[in-house]
Design a protein around this motif. Structure first.
Motif, PDB file in Angstrom:
ATOM      1  N   PRO A 118      -4.372  -5.701  14.628  1.00 24.42           N
ATOM      2  CA  PRO A 118      -4.691  -4.386  15.201  1.00 24.42           C
ATOM      3  C   PRO A 118      -3.725  -3.268  14.801  1.00 24.42           C
ATOM      4  CG  PRO A 118      -3.793  -5.840  16.879  1.00 24.42           C
ATOM      5  CD  PRO A 118      -3.994  -6.668  15.647  1.00 24.42           C
ATOM      6  N   GLY A 119      -2.587  -3.599  14.252  1.00 26.62           N
ATOM      7  CA  GLY A 119      -1.635  -2.582  13.825  1.00 26.62           C
ATOM      8  C   GLY A 119      -2.062  -1.855  12.553  1.00 26.62           C
ATOM      9  N   ILE A 120      -3.029  -2.385  11.859  1.00 33.31           N
ATOM     10  CA  ILE A 120      -3.516  -1.730  10.641  1.00 33.31           C
ATOM     11  C   ILE A 120      -4.539  -0.682  11.058  1.00 33.31           C
ATOM     12  CG2 ILE A 120      -4.741  -2.047   8.469  1.00 33.31           C
ATOM     13  CD1 ILE A 120      -3.462  -4.762   8.221  1.00 33.31           C
ATOM     14  N   GLN A 121      -4.292   0.549  10.670  1.00 34.33           N
ATOM     15  CA  GLN A 121      -5.126   1.672  11.087  1.00 34.33           C
ATOM     16  C   GLN A 121      -6.451   1.751  10.345  1.00 34.33           C
ATOM     17  OE1 GLN A 121      -4.201   3.728  13.728  1.00 34.33           O
ATOM     18  NE2 GLN A 121      -2.683   2.093  13.878  1.00 34.33           N
ATOM     19  N   THR A 122      -6.462   1.388   9.065  1.00 29.82           N
ATOM     20  CA  THR A 122      -7.655   1.476   8.236  1.00 29.82           C
ATOM     21  C   THR A 122      -7.889   0.127   7.574  1.00 29.82           C
ATOM     22  OG1 THR A 122      -7.163   3.802   7.735  1.00 29.82           O
ATOM     23  CG2 THR A 122      -8.759   2.694   6.312  1.00 29.82           C
ATOM     24  N   VAL A 123      -9.081  -0.437   7.765  1.00 29.61           N
ATOM     25  CA  VAL A 123      -9.489  -1.665   7.083  1.00 29.61           C
ATOM     26  C   VAL A 123     -10.854  -1.382   6.491  1.00 29.61           C
ATOM     27  CG1 VAL A 123     -10.039  -4.117   7.289  1.00 29.61           C
ATOM     28  CG2 VAL A 123      -8.227  -3.128   8.723  1.00 29.61           C
ATOM     29  N   ASP A 124     -10.984  -1.597   5.172  1.00 26.24           N
ATOM     30  CA  ASP A 124     -12.257  -1.294   4.519  1.00 26.24           C
ATOM     31  C   ASP A 124     -12.396  -2.121   3.250  1.00 26.24           C
ATOM     32  OD1 ASP A 124     -14.707  -0.100   4.099  1.00 26.24           O
ATOM     33  OD2 ASP A 124     -13.915   1.932   3.920  1.00 26.24           O
ATOM     34  N   ALA A 125     -13.639  -2.304   2.830  1.00 25.51           N
ATOM     35  CA  ALA A 125     -13.937  -3.027   1.595  1.00 25.51           C
ATOM     36  C   ALA A 125     -14.283  -2.031   0.501  1.00 25.51           C
ATOM     37  CB  ALA A 125     -15.107  -3.980   1.818  1.00 25.51           C
ATOM     38  N   TYR A 126     -13.783  -2.285  -0.691  1.00 27.84           N
ATOM     39  CA  TYR A 126     -14.109  -1.491  -1.877  1.00 27.84           C
ATOM     40  C   TYR A 126     -13.851  -0.001  -1.694  1.00 27.84           C
ATOM     41  CZ  TYR A 126     -16.221  -5.809  -3.379  1.00 27.84           C
ATOM     42  OH  TYR A 126     -16.415  -7.125  -3.719  1.00 27.84           O
ATOM     43  N   ALA A 127     -12.830   0.337  -0.976  1.00 29.99           N
ATOM     44  CA  ALA A 127     -12.495   1.743  -0.761  1.00 29.99           C
ATOM     45  C   ALA A 127     -11.158   2.037  -1.441  1.00 29.99           C
ATOM     46  CB  ALA A 127     -12.398   2.048   0.734  1.00 29.99           C
ATOM     47  N   LEU A 128     -10.927   3.297  -1.662  1.00 31.37           N
ATOM     48  CA  LEU A 128      -9.656   3.759  -2.215  1.00 31.37           C
ATOM     49  C   LEU A 128      -9.020   4.702  -1.221  1.00 31.37           C
ATOM     50  CD1 LEU A 128     -10.794   4.485  -5.877  1.00 31.37           C
ATOM     51  CD2 LEU A 128      -9.522   2.503  -5.047  1.00 31.37           C
ATOM     52  N   GLU A 129      -7.695   4.640  -1.173  1.00 33.54           N
ATOM     53  CA  GLU A 129      -7.001   5.533  -0.253  1.00 33.54           C
ATOM     54  C   GLU A 129      -7.027   6.958  -0.796  1.00 33.54           C
ATOM     55  OE1 GLU A 129      -3.784   4.535  -3.173  1.00 33.54           O
ATOM     56  OE2 GLU A 129      -5.420   3.431  -2.295  1.00 33.54           O
ATOM     57  N   ASN A 130      -6.923   7.892   0.122  1.00 32.13           N
ATOM     58  CA  ASN A 130      -6.767   9.298  -0.242  1.00 32.13           C
ATOM     59  C   ASN A 130      -5.774   9.907   0.733  1.00 32.13           C
ATOM     60  OD1 ASN A 130      -8.181  10.249   2.131  1.00 32.13           O
ATOM     61  ND2 ASN A 130     -10.097   9.712   1.098  1.00 32.13           N
ATOM     62  N   GLU A 131      -5.551  11.185   0.632  1.00 31.05           N
ATOM     63  CA  GLU A 131      -4.538  11.815   1.480  1.00 31.05           C
ATOM     64  C   GLU A 131      -4.904  11.773   2.960  1.00 31.05           C
ATOM     65  OE1 GLU A 131      -7.432  14.783  -0.045  1.00 31.05           O
ATOM     66  OE2 GLU A 131      -6.083  13.459  -1.092  1.00 31.05           O
ATOM     67  N   ASN A 132      -6.164  11.502   3.305  1.00 27.98           N
ATOM     68  CA  ASN A 132      -6.592  11.447   4.702  1.00 27.98           C
ATOM     69  C   ASN A 132      -6.633  10.031   5.263  1.00 27.98           C
ATOM     70  OD1 ASN A 132      -7.023  14.264   4.724  1.00 27.98           O
ATOM     71  ND2 ASN A 132      -9.040  13.978   3.797  1.00 27.98           N
ATOM     72  N   THR A 133      -6.281   9.039   4.462  1.00 26.67           N
ATOM     73  CA  THR A 133      -6.324   7.651   4.919  1.00 26.67           C
ATOM     74  C   THR A 133      -5.226   7.408   5.939  1.00 26.67           C
ATOM     75  OG1 THR A 133      -7.184   6.913   2.778  1.00 26.67           O
ATOM     76  CG2 THR A 133      -6.183   5.233   4.187  1.00 26.67           C
TER      77      THR A 133
END
Length: 172
Positions: A20-35
Motif C-alpha cells: 500500500p505504500g506505492i502510490q501508483t501501480v500500473d501495467a504498460y505505463a510510463l511515468e511523467n511529471e504528474n506520476t
C-alpha cells in the motif's frame, strides 16, 4: 477480456493490496511529471515457448519486469527503492496472482537501474521474473470419451481380457 489483460489486472490488484505504500501501480505505463511516487510499472518484456501441456493450450514462458521509482529528492530514496524491490521479490514467492492459467513465479531477480550522474530523475530498481502462462482452452478431441480409466498389463490386454482390467483405486 483476454487472458493477458486478466493477468495484468490481477497483478496490479495484488501489488496494490500487498504494497500500500506505492502510490501508483500500473501495467504498460510510463511515468511523467504528474506520476505519484513511489510508483511501480509492470509489463511483459519477453515471450518464448514453454513446455507443451498436451491439452490444447499453448504454454508461453513470459518474462515480466516491474520498474520501481522513488523520488530522488526524498531522504534515503535509494534505501526506499531497494526496500520496495525486496518487498516485491517476497511478494513473487509462489505467486499465481489468483488466476488458474499461470504457474508460479520463478527466476526472480532485482537490480538497481544505473542513475545518470547529477540527474534529478527518480531512483529506479527493476524486478524481473518468469512465469509460464497456459493460454487458450483445454481441448479434448474425442466427444464421447473419456470412459473410465482402467489398467491392464501385458499380455492380458485387449477385448478378450476387458473383464480383468482394474481401476486405479483397485491397484492401491
Amino acid at each position: 477480456m483476454n487472458e493477458l489483460a486478466t493477468l495484468h489486472e490481477a497483478i496490479t490488484s495484488t501489488i496494490k493490496t500487498a504494497m500500500p505504500g506505492i502510490q501508483t501501480v500500473d501495467a504498460y505505463a510510463l511515468e511523467n511529471e504528474n506520476t505519484a511516487l513511489p510508483a511501480l510499472f509492470h509489463a511483459i518484456s519477453g515471450l518464448k515457448p514453454g513446455v507443451d501441456p498436451g491439452d490444447g493450450r499453448a504454454c508461453i514462458l513470459a518474462t515480466f519486469e516491474a520498474r520501481i521509482l522513488v523520488d530522488s529528492g526524498q531522504p534515503q530514496a535509494r534505501l526506499q527503492a531497494a526496500t520496495l524491490a525486496s518487498q516485491m521479490t517476497v511478494l513473487l514467492r509462489k505467486q499465481f496472482w489468483e488466476v488458474d492459467f499461470v504457474e508460479a513465479a520463478k527466476s526472480v531477480q532485482a537490480l538497481p537501474a544505473q542513475p545518470v550522474a547529477g540527474s534529478t530523475l527518480p531512483v529506479e530498481w527493476r524486478v524481473q521474473w518468469e512465469q509460464a502462462l497456459l493460454l487458450g482452452s483445454v481441448q479434448w478431441p474425442w466427444p464421447n470419451e473419456p470412459g473410465p480409466l482402467v489398467f491392464a498389463f501385458s499380455p492380458d490386454t485387449g477385448l478378450e481380457h476387458e473383464g480383468s482390467y482394474q481401476s486405479p483405486e483397485d491397484l492401491s
